[in-house]
Design an enzyme around this catalytic site. Structure first.
Site, PDB file in Angstrom:
ATOM      1  N   SER A  12       0.776  -1.333  -0.011  1.00 36.20           N
ATOM      2  CA  SER A  12       0.195  -0.062  -0.180  1.00 36.20           C
ATOM      3  C   SER A  12       0.744   1.271   0.024  1.00 36.20           C
ATOM      4  O   SER A  12       0.489   2.326  -0.418  1.00 36.20           O
ATOM      5  CB  SER A  12      -1.086   0.016   1.313  1.00 36.20           C
ATOM      6  OG  SER A  12      -0.201  -0.229   2.339  1.00 36.20           O
ATOM      7  N   HIS A  57      -5.459  -3.962  -2.110  1.00 41.41           N
ATOM      8  CA  HIS A  57      -5.495  -2.939  -2.897  1.00 41.41           C
ATOM      9  C   HIS A  57      -5.252  -3.704  -4.332  1.00 41.41           C
ATOM     10  O   HIS A  57      -5.159  -2.675  -5.463  1.00 41.41           O
ATOM     11  CB  HIS A  57      -4.096  -2.205  -2.929  1.00 41.41           C
ATOM     12  CG  HIS A  57      -3.827  -1.130  -1.829  1.00 41.41           C
ATOM     13  ND1 HIS A  57      -4.775   0.131  -2.095  1.00 41.41           N
ATOM     14  CD2 HIS A  57      -3.594  -0.971  -0.524  1.00 41.41           C
ATOM     15  CE1 HIS A  57      -4.716   0.885  -1.045  1.00 41.41           C
ATOM     16  NE2 HIS A  57      -3.998   0.309   0.001  1.00 41.41           N
ATOM     17  N   LYS A  67     -12.115  -0.453  -0.608  1.00 40.43           N
ATOM     18  CA  LYS A  67     -11.346   0.596  -1.392  1.00 40.43           C
ATOM     19  C   LYS A  67     -12.058   0.417  -2.797  1.00 40.43           C
ATOM     20  O   LYS A  67     -13.066   1.181  -2.813  1.00 40.43           O
ATOM     21  CB  LYS A  67      -9.803  -0.119  -1.311  1.00 40.43           C
ATOM     22  CG  LYS A  67      -9.217   0.190  -0.079  1.00 40.43           C
ATOM     23  CD  LYS A  67      -8.026  -0.288   0.219  1.00 40.43           C
ATOM     24  CE  LYS A  67      -7.102   0.017   1.545  1.00 40.43           C
ATOM     25  NZ  LYS A  67      -6.493  -0.928   2.188  1.00 40.43           N
TER      26      LYS A  67
HETATM   27  C1  LIG Z   1      -6.590  -0.940   3.624  1.00 37.75           C
HETATM   28  C2  LIG Z   1      -5.680  -2.412   3.867  1.00 37.75           C
HETATM   29  C3  LIG Z   1      -6.522  -3.336   4.676  1.00 37.75           C
HETATM   30  C4  LIG Z   1      -7.627  -3.030   5.586  1.00 37.75           C
HETATM   31  O1  LIG Z   1      -8.830  -2.906   4.962  1.00 37.75           O
HETATM   32  P1  LIG Z   1      -9.961  -2.208   5.303  1.00 37.75           P
HETATM   33  O2  LIG Z   1     -11.202  -2.759   4.731  1.00 37.75           O
HETATM   34  O3  LIG Z   1      -9.714  -0.603   5.201  1.00 37.75           O
HETATM   35  O4  LIG Z   1     -10.053  -2.506   6.979  1.00 37.75           O
HETATM   36  C5  LIG Z   1      -5.814  -4.537   4.656  1.00 37.75           C
HETATM   37  N1  LIG Z   1      -4.842  -4.732   4.175  1.00 37.75           N
HETATM   38  C6  LIG Z   1      -4.201  -3.919   3.388  1.00 37.75           C
HETATM   39  C7  LIG Z   1      -2.990  -4.222   2.497  1.00 37.75           C
HETATM   40  C8  LIG Z   1      -4.609  -2.712   3.329  1.00 37.75           C
HETATM   41  O5  LIG Z   1      -4.152  -1.759   2.260  1.00 37.75           O
END
Ligand SMILES: *Cc1c(COP(=O)(O)O)cnc(C)c1O
Length: 405
Positions: free
Chosen positions: A188, A216, A247
């Protein structure tokens, strides 16, 4: 009536740490969005080109998702009223799980309240204290927390270093405990892609469990956004696939895909599933509609990648470090602009904002010391004009502040 409690001595250690952040120049105030999460929107009263959100495909405000949420609210109300295992499993929760499982071409799926709880709840429950976790050093915080909760022994391999992972596996080859290899599909902070295919082959060789966090990558990589497993065509070789609904999908939640037994086990043992209330029906309905959009409007993903190429090329030709010098090479719509120093990065981000561009500064401890960056994330809804404008703002701020000569 008094409400202020900040003068009480019990929390004085927190005040001291806040002071330290302020002195380092990395203290921040939350920016407040006053309209919709969109390519151009209003934070803190200012219209800005938004390069900071994870709304990759513009689904946060897609009319069909909106309609689905409203219809589900009218039909089923606003809350589910219980955890899934007690009385809070609604028909629409099951429909969403079936939809995702079919999309991902796996036996079964379980949806959690967030990607964070999907990771923490899964890693934390499928292993125990005699087991081993082999984890990429840049894996997401929720994986790290899950690993700690499992009480398994944690072996961290250098970023994307498959040979190092194998070395660590060899060291524990004769230990009786189970081994789990885990990587992010897309990282990320740097936007690079994890070596999912090579790690899966390693897992096969050593009889380890293979797990991928595709937060992502969901909606971004693979056919119709099926993620990194589809991107590398390693279907059937990844035992535990985590994704997020928060996301690119535009709603909220996380999910785990895998075998029927894995999902049944998580229904019985994953603590966020057992002890935290399920999604409102509107959220489940939104996410169901989003998977239809991934199938019906693949042009959104094409636009996302076109914008990514255009934006990256623009930044590069202006002379910015978009990763690859001291940090990994970005391969996705996450494009970091590396500045190095934390204070300088925060000031740069602030100047961008004043110039009409929202791009968040990210410093230690979220990224390593000396590798602070302004992280930009493309989405399918940016126009060429606004990307050109954003690039002009980046360039003029950089010249003014000495970031570019
Ligand atoms: C954003 C993210 C999460 C968490 O996801 P949410 O649905 O926002 O809790 C988990 N793993 C990675 C790699 C992320 O970038």
């Amino acid at each position: 009536m008094t409400t202020a409690t900040s003068s009480r001595p019990q929390l004085a250690h927190l005040t001291a740490q806040i002071e330290e952040l302020k002195q380092r120049g990395t203290y921040f105030k939350l920016r407040i969005l006053e309209d919709e999460q969109a390519a151009i929107c209003t934070y803190d009263g200012k219209r800005v080109i938004n390069l900071a959100s994870n709304n990759y495909l513009g689904l946060c405000n897609h009319p069909k998702l909106r309609e689905a949420a409203i219809a589900a609210t009218e039909r089923y109300g606003v809350g589910s009223g219980a955890v899934r295992t007690i009385a809070g499993t609604m028909r629409i929760h099951m429909e969403l799980e079936e939809k995702i499982a079919a999309f991902k071409n796996v036996e079964a799926c379980v949806v959690f309240q967030s990607g964070f709880s999907a990771n923490a709840g899964t890693v934390g429950s499928i292993l125990g204290k005699d087991d081993f976790i082999l984890s990429d050093e840049l894996n997401h915080a929720s994986i790290i927390d899950g690993a700690r909760l499992s009480r398994a022994k944690i072996k961290v391999f250098r970023h994307k270093d498959v040979a190092h992972c194998e070395e660590l596996l060899k060291e524990i080859e004769n230990e009786p405990g189970k081994k789990l290899i885990i990587t992010d599909g897309v990282f990320s902070m740097d936007g690079d892609i994890g070596p999912v295919d090579k790690l899966a082959a390693l897992a096969e060789k050593y009889g380890a469990i293979m797990m991928v966090d595709d937060a992502h990558a969901s909606g971004v990589l693979g056919r119709n956004g099926r993620g990194s497993i589809d991107h590398f065509d390693v279907h059937g070789k990844v035992d535990v696939q985590v994704g997020t609904l928060s996301k690119a999908i535009g709603g909220l939640g996380g999910y785990v895909c895998g075998s029927r037994d894995l999902i049944d086990y998580l229904y019985h043992r994953a603590r966020p599933f057992l002890f935290s209330t399920s999604h409102p029906p509107s959220v489940a309905a939104t996410c169901i509609a989003a998977f239809d959009i991934l199938q019906d409007e693949p042009e959104r993903i094409e636009r996302l990648w076109e914008n990514t190429r255009y934006w990256k090329a623009g930044l590069e030709s202006a002379g910015f470090d978009v990763g690859g010098r001291t940090t990994p090479v970005s391969e996705t719509p996450i494009v970091p602009v590396i500045l190095g120093d934390g204070r300088r990065t925060m000031e740069f981000s602030k100047a961008l904002f004043e110039g009409g561009v929202m791009a968040t500064g990210i410093a230690f401890p979220t990224v390593p010391e000396g590798k602070a960056r302004v992280r930009t994330i493309m989405n399918s809804e940016h126009t060429r004009e606004s990307l050109d404008t954003a690039l002009e703002v980046f360039t003029s701020v950089a010249k003014r502040t000495g970031v570019l000569g």
